[in-house]
Design an enzyme around this catalytic site. Structure first.
Site, PDB file in Angstrom:
ATOM      1  N   ASP A 130       0.446  -1.092  -0.114  1.00  0.00           N
ATOM      2  CA  ASP A 130       0.085   0.287   0.148  1.00  0.00           C
ATOM      3  C   ASP A 130       1.009   0.924   0.203  1.00  0.00           C
ATOM      4  O   ASP A 130       0.412   2.630  -0.383  1.00  0.00           O
ATOM      5  CB  ASP A 130      -0.750   0.044   1.113  1.00  0.00           C
ATOM      6  CG  ASP A 130      -0.069   0.079   2.685  1.00  0.00           C
ATOM      7  OD1 ASP A 130       1.228  -0.561   2.103  1.00  0.00           O
ATOM      8  OD2 ASP A 130      -1.208  -0.037   3.883  1.00  0.00           O
ATOM      9  N   HIS A 131       1.951   0.836   0.216  1.00  0.00           N
ATOM     10  CA  HIS A 131       3.060   2.186   0.283  1.00  0.00           C
ATOM     11  C   HIS A 131       3.641   3.397  -0.803  1.00  0.00           C
ATOM     12  O   HIS A 131       3.853   4.337  -0.606  1.00  0.00           O
ATOM     13  CB  HIS A 131       4.137   2.212   1.896  1.00  0.00           C
ATOM     14  CG  HIS A 131       3.167   2.486   3.724  1.00  0.00           C
ATOM     15  ND1 HIS A 131       2.075   2.152   3.622  1.00  0.00           N
ATOM     16  CD2 HIS A 131       3.760   3.430   3.857  1.00  0.00           C
ATOM     17  CE1 HIS A 131       2.501   3.274   4.329  1.00  0.00           C
ATOM     18  NE2 HIS A 131       3.274   3.079   5.291  1.00  0.00           N
ATOM     19  N   ASP A 195       3.165  -0.763  11.781  1.00  0.00           N
ATOM     20  CA  ASP A 195       3.087   0.530  11.407  1.00  0.00           C
ATOM     21  C   ASP A 195       2.622   1.291  12.244  1.00  0.00           C
ATOM     22  O   ASP A 195       2.278   0.700  13.524  1.00  0.00           O
ATOM     23  CB  ASP A 195       2.513   0.579   9.867  1.00  0.00           C
ATOM     24  CG  ASP A 195       1.613   1.864   9.267  1.00  0.00           C
ATOM     25  OD1 ASP A 195       2.815   2.732   8.437  1.00  0.00           O
ATOM     26  OD2 ASP A 195       1.005   2.950  10.362  1.00  0.00           O
ATOM     27  N   ARG A 478      -1.829  12.912  10.533  1.00  0.00           N
ATOM     28  CA  ARG A 478      -0.828  13.406  10.669  1.00  0.00           C
ATOM     29  C   ARG A 478      -0.094  14.092   9.458  1.00  0.00           C
ATOM     30  O   ARG A 478      -0.465  14.203   8.384  1.00  0.00           O
ATOM     31  CB  ARG A 478       0.621  12.114  10.524  1.00  0.00           C
ATOM     32  CG  ARG A 478       1.497  12.349  11.303  1.00  0.00           C
ATOM     33  CD  ARG A 478       2.619  11.344  11.425  1.00  0.00           C
ATOM     34  NE  ARG A 478       1.994  10.198  12.101  1.00  0.00           N
ATOM     35  CZ  ARG A 478       2.031   9.021  12.622  1.00  0.00           C
ATOM     36  NH1 ARG A 478       3.346   8.183  11.810  1.00  0.00           N
ATOM     37  NH2 ARG A 478       2.055   8.684  14.444  1.00  0.00           N
ATOM     38  N   SER A 683       5.793   7.799  12.573  1.00  0.00           N
ATOM     39  CA  SER A 683       5.559   6.926  12.763  1.00  0.00           C
ATOM     40  C   SER A 683       6.239   5.833  13.211  1.00  0.00           C
ATOM     41  O   SER A 683       7.661   5.876  13.854  1.00  0.00           O
ATOM     42  CB  SER A 683       6.042   6.095  11.106  1.00  0.00           C
ATOM     43  OG  SER A 683       7.453   5.881  10.947  1.00  0.00           O
ATOM     44  N   ARG A 685       8.775   3.717  12.112  1.00  0.00           N
ATOM     45  CA  ARG A 685       9.633   2.822  11.099  1.00  0.00           C
ATOM     46  C   ARG A 685      10.913   3.181  11.287  1.00  0.00           C
ATOM     47  O   ARG A 685      11.087   3.788  12.772  1.00  0.00           O
ATOM     48  CB  ARG A 685       9.729   3.992   9.490  1.00  0.00           C
ATOM     49  CG  ARG A 685      10.162   5.503  10.588  1.00  0.00           C
ATOM     50  CD  ARG A 685      10.287   7.100   8.546  1.00  0.00           C
ATOM     51  NE  ARG A 685       8.975   6.693   8.752  1.00  0.00           N
ATOM     52  CZ  ARG A 685       8.489   7.576   7.788  1.00  0.00           C
ATOM     53  NH1 ARG A 685       9.394   8.385   7.439  1.00  0.00           N
ATOM     54  NH2 ARG A 685       7.514   7.990   6.802  1.00  0.00           N
TER      55      ARG A 685
END
Length: 802
Positions: A130-131, A195, A478, A683, A685
């Protein structure tokens, strides 16, 4: 010209079915799912909970505690001998039910998992593409282009999924969080996701926690996953929302109360009579944005709306099992359960909110927003409106915004600015197409984008307003600087999709759709009256049920591992790179870190977007050395006030932050960094930890650290510390030598009060000690000593097999 009028009241929360829309009569209905791997093991969880209650002397438990403690690997080890002092103190070792990964973070997670040498995952796991899909023209063209440009990454992910028996959702299937809610979420489940908005699934009455890839590897490898027992913030809801107010407004309002740090180290648990009128997808919106206040996750007691959503999405067996578990008291808090903090919100008094710019906790009621814009001297002009994303792309969201678009269309109006819609999944896209909602939105000028994250995470090839100050309204979660379009001057204001849609017809930030009117369209008769919106209406669930759309995007449930499948990584790839284990930070025979050079002191907000930018850099998520070129490139240097400028004291030269970091790495000079409040918010990440680690960082010392980022630092072998006295922040500068004192005792197992000392030696020779705090558990100290959590796991596995 915008005029003011009195607000139109609305009696009760309208959940009525939408009628009169065109449908595709032959659209297939959603089939029942195989629920074998998605139904939590309620009997085992209830049995373990009985053991927990005995250890805790049968004290009343909150819902969050019940779910957490029922997933303990060994309740006695985690909870025993503490006199009931658990929250904020004990480290819990947990066994999650499921792991979910999006395509950007899955790359590094899988590269780490591959080093474990396991034939399959220990728990059901899924990958969601999706990213990496960039928004530009529209759904079909954007998806085709992104599949071609990201082919090697998708091939890698799909081949690894096939090899290890992981469910692989192809590009076009939808956004991870919407897909999890539609397919996997279940009341009482514990899930890890790579995520930060994984908590979205909390709308189903479960605990869904955002983590880095190394934490996901714990779940995938069957290693107990460690979490410091969160505190519990209770939010009591009373009253009932009016016609314009939505669940999004509740969490925007709460973000203003708690701030981006207020939920750190806590789970937010909602309760009270106000929950009765909230839909499951509305609760998911609230849980999704709990990440913006730093909360570990959010949850809600099992409800009729959750049961209805499970049935509507083909998971009746899960609902039946949850009903039985609920009857045994599992899926709600015990009577008399205590919270560490209680916030009460009367939904009847809540009005729509708009938050921003540049931070999600700057909350302004809609009635005051126009004055807020004017007081700051910003232009009243809106440059774009964007709705959808993982936060607000449910059928309920789309049906309500379509009711607004229908009103405008009937009045002859079209969107005054570019207006983009991101469906959350193929299920939503196909259903809104069948029911005529997509046609309504496109009829007023909307562009429907691919079922993917798109502009919400910076995957937006925006050609307008480059380098110019401008304002956009979004229903995203965000809004940090440059997050959406790469433009540091774009102000992103967060709102409900209903407010974004209505204001997109005005093209004005000061327009209040609850009270204001718009002039009749050009060409209207002379006696045409100004147009005014009525409150939106819509359906919680589609009257004709969901239609699945293109099922080729979806995987077969519980796939069997195919161990002979080669994992596809080209040796010449610029996007994928096999990982080499990090070496230990310690010198042979020593348990204090070697002398470190302070690389810089970071000023102000420094999110994971600042540490490891997304957008165009997403293509390097699987290539650590390449993506490290963006490390801290938008951070502000506190000593000179400049962005992406650091000093090499040894050579008396300045350069970009990545350049100075690389110089230290090449000279084998380990370094540390001093940071401000809530460093690493945003996030999940883990690249924001892996990149500094790869470049030679050994300590991050700050005023305060965000939860997920602090854990990610620990996982990668970096020691996170915080100042005992925040005023000491300014006493360490670039070029100073920093040494640890007391770390050897800690690593040797001696009792600790949670503090260490760092000795600072200035270039002038001046030396002084600064007291600092650590939050390292025994297991985390093992990771630090080994060089990373994965190194420690590998060493333990080797010892067991010897």
């Amino acid at each position: 010209m915008i005029s003011r009028a009195a607000a139109v009241p609305r009696a009760g929360r309208l959940l009525a079915s939408r009628r009169g829309l065109a449908t595709h009569a032959n659209a297939p209905q959603l089939a029942a799912k195989d629920c074998t791997s998605i139904t939590p093991p309620y009997a085992g969880l209830l049995s373990k909970l009985e053991t927990v209650k005995k250890i805790l002397d049968k004290r009343p438990l909150t819902l969050a505690e019940k779910i957490l403690y029922a997933h303990l690997t060994n309740p006695e080890e985690s909870l025993g001998g503490r006199g009931g002092k658990i929250r904020g103190e004990a480290y819990l070792k947990l066994t999650p039910d499921r792991v979910a990964m999006q395509d950007a973070s899955a790359q590094m997670a899988l590269l780490q998992f591959m080093t474990c040498g396991l034939p399959t995952t220990a728990v059901p796991t899924s990958i969601h593409c999706d990213h990496l899909i960039q928004a530009f023209e529209g759904a079909e063209a954007d998806l085709k282009r992104s599949i071609v440009s990201n082919k090697e990454v998708f091939d890698f992910l799909e081949s690894a999924a096939k090899k290890y028996g992981i469910e692989f959702w192809k590009p076009g299937a939808g956004i991870i969080h919407q897909l999890v809610l539609e397919n996997y979420a279940a009341p009482g489940m514990l899930m890890l996701g790579t995520d930060s908005h994984t908590p979205n699934a909390g709308g189903m009455g479960m605990l869904a926690i955002g983590v880095g890839g190394a934490d996901a590897v714990d779940g995938m490898s069957g290693t107990p996953w460690e979490l410091k027992a969160p505190k519990i913030i209770g939010v009591k809801l009373t009253g009932e929302m009016n016609g314009w107010t939505t669940p999004k407004d509740l969490i925007l309002h709460l973000a203003g109360k708690l701030t981006v740090r207020g939920g750190t180290g806590s789970i937010i648990e909602y309760f009270g009579p106000g929950l009765a009128t909230q839909s499951c997808t509305g609760l998911a919106t609230i849980a999704n944005m709990g990440a913006e206040v730093g909360a570990t996750t959010s949850t809600f007691p099992y409800s009729e709306s959750m049961r209805a959503y499970l049935h509507a999405t083909g998971r009746a067996p899960v609902a039946d099992a949850a009903d039985k578990a609920a009857s045994q008291g599992f899926l709600k808090a015990d009577e008399g359960a205590e919270y560490d903090q209680v916030i009460e919100i009367n939904l009847s008094e809540l009005e729509p909110h708009i938050n921003g710019p540049f931070t999600p906790d700057l909350a302004t009621p809609l009635s005051k927003f126009g004055a807020f814009v004017a007081a700051n001297g910003w232009s009243d002009k809106l440059s774009a409106g964007l709705i959808g994303s993982c936060t607000n792309s449910s059928y309920e969201d789309m049906s309500r915004v379509s009711s607004i678009a229908r009103q405008a269309k009937d009045a002859g109006l079209k969107a005054a600015v570019p207006f983009m819609v991101t469906p959350g999944s193929e299920l939503i896209r196909a259903t809104i197409e069948r029911d005529g909602l997509q046609e309504t939105l496109e009829g007023v000028g909307a562009t429907v984008l691919a079922n993917a994250c798109g502009p919400c995470i910076g995957q937006w090839d925006r050609r307008e307003a480059k380098g110019e100050e401008n304002a956009i309204l979004t229903s995203f979660n965000r809004n940090f600087k440059a997050r959406n379009d790469g433009n540091l001057k774009t102000m992103n204001f967060l709102a409900s999709p209903e407010i974004v849609t209505a204001m997109s017809f005005a093209g004005s930030l000061s327009f209040n759709p609850m009270t204001d009117t718009l002039p009749a369209p050009v060409g209207s008769s002379a006696d045409a009256e100004p147009f005014r919106f009525s409150p939106p209406s819509g359906s919680v669930l589609p009257e004709s049920g969901f239609t699945p759309g293109d099922t080729s995007y979806a995987p077969s449930p519980t796939p069997v591992p195919q161990p002979d499948t080669p994992v596809i990584i080209s040796p010449d790839s610029s996007r994928l790179e096999l990982l080499e284990p990090f070496s230990s930070q310690f010198r042979e025979g020593e348990l204090e870190l070697p002398p470190l050079r302070c690389m810089m002191r970071v000023r102000g907000k420094c999110t994971t977007d600042h540490i490891s930018a997304a957008g165009v850099w997403l293509k390097y998520k699987g290539h650590l050395s390449n993506i490290s070129e963006n490390t801290l490139m938008t951070a502000v240097n506190d000593e000179n006030g400049e962005v992406n400028v650091a000093q090499d004291i040894d050579l008396n030269e300045t350069g970009t932050i990545p350049e100075i970091c690389k110089r230290y790495r090449e000279r084998k000079q380990p370094w540390m960094i001093v940071v401000d409040e809530n460093y690493g918010e945003g996030s999940a990440r883990e690249h924001a930890a892996m990149q500094p680690r790869w470049l030679g960082c050994a300590i991050v010392l700050g005023k305060s650290l965000a939860r997920i980022h602090e854990t990610n630092l620990k996982k990668q072998g970096i020691l996170p510390l915080t100042f005992v006295d925040k005023a000491d922040y300014s006493r360490i500068g670039a070029g100073d030598t920093v040494q640890t004192e007391g770390l050897a005792d800690l690593l040797s197992g001696k009792p600790s009060d949670g503090t260490l000392t760092v000795r600072v030696i200035k270039p002038s020779g001046e030396s002084f000690g600064i007291p600092v705090r650590h939050t390292m558990s025994a297991d985390q100290l093992t990771w630090l000593k080994a060089g990373s959590a994965l190194n420690a796991i590998a060493a333990a596995a080797k010892a067991r097999s010897a």
